[in-house]
Design a protein around this motif. Structure first.
Motif, PDB file in Angstrom:
ATOM      1  N   LEU A 124      33.730  38.562  43.481  1.00 28.53           N
ATOM      2  CA  LEU A 124      33.109  38.943  44.747  1.00 28.53           C
ATOM      3  C   LEU A 124      34.088  38.806  45.900  1.00 28.53           C
ATOM      4  N   GLU A 125      34.840  37.726  45.902  1.00 27.92           N
ATOM      5  CA  GLU A 125      35.811  37.513  46.974  1.00 27.92           C
ATOM      6  C   GLU A 125      36.923  38.565  46.907  1.00 27.92           C
ATOM      7  N   ALA A 126      37.324  38.961  45.695  1.00 30.55           N
ATOM      8  CA  ALA A 126      38.378  39.959  45.530  1.00 30.55           C
ATOM      9  C   ALA A 126      37.932  41.321  46.043  1.00 30.55           C
ATOM     10  N   ARG A 127      36.657  41.608  45.956  1.00 30.14           N
ATOM     11  CA  ARG A 127      36.124  42.876  46.455  1.00 30.14           C
ATOM     12  C   ARG A 127      35.918  42.845  47.959  1.00 30.14           C
ATOM     13  N   GLY A 128      36.131  41.684  48.542  1.00 29.38           N
ATOM     14  CA  GLY A 128      35.972  41.580  49.989  1.00 29.38           C
ATOM     15  C   GLY A 128      34.540  41.306  50.408  1.00 29.38           C
TER      16      GLY A 128
END
Length: 88
Positions: free
Chosen positions: A76-80
């Motif tokens: 989720l964090e990688a997708r922003g």
């Protein structure tokens, strides 16, 4: 749970080490050895192998869930994006 048969066996072995001149006191010494061993083992707050295995399995499942949640959060964090807090 403490295996009393093992405590008895250990107390018997300790009694066998008593010098020949004290053989009359053997039964008394064996009882004292047993009581001392049981008291010492009880203070250690030991668990049975079964109890240990159950807790180990619980810990393993918890660790697996934590790793899955960490992976999901990283995705989720990688997708922003941020974790969806509205879906309770």
């Amino acid at each position: 749970m403490i295996d009393l048969a093992k405590v008895d066996e250990l107390a018997r072995k300790l009694t066998e080490l008593v010098p020949p001149g004290l053989k009359e006191a053997r039964a008394d010494l064996e009882q004292n050895f047993k009581a001392t061993l049981q008291a010492g083992l009880n203070r250690l707050e030991l668990v049975t192998r079964e109890e240990f295995d159950v807790q180990r399995a619980v810990l393993l499942r918890t660790r697996e869930k934590l790793e899955a949640l960490e992976k999901r959060l990283a995705e989720l964090e990688a997708r922003g994006g941020s974790p969806d807090t509205s879906a309770h």
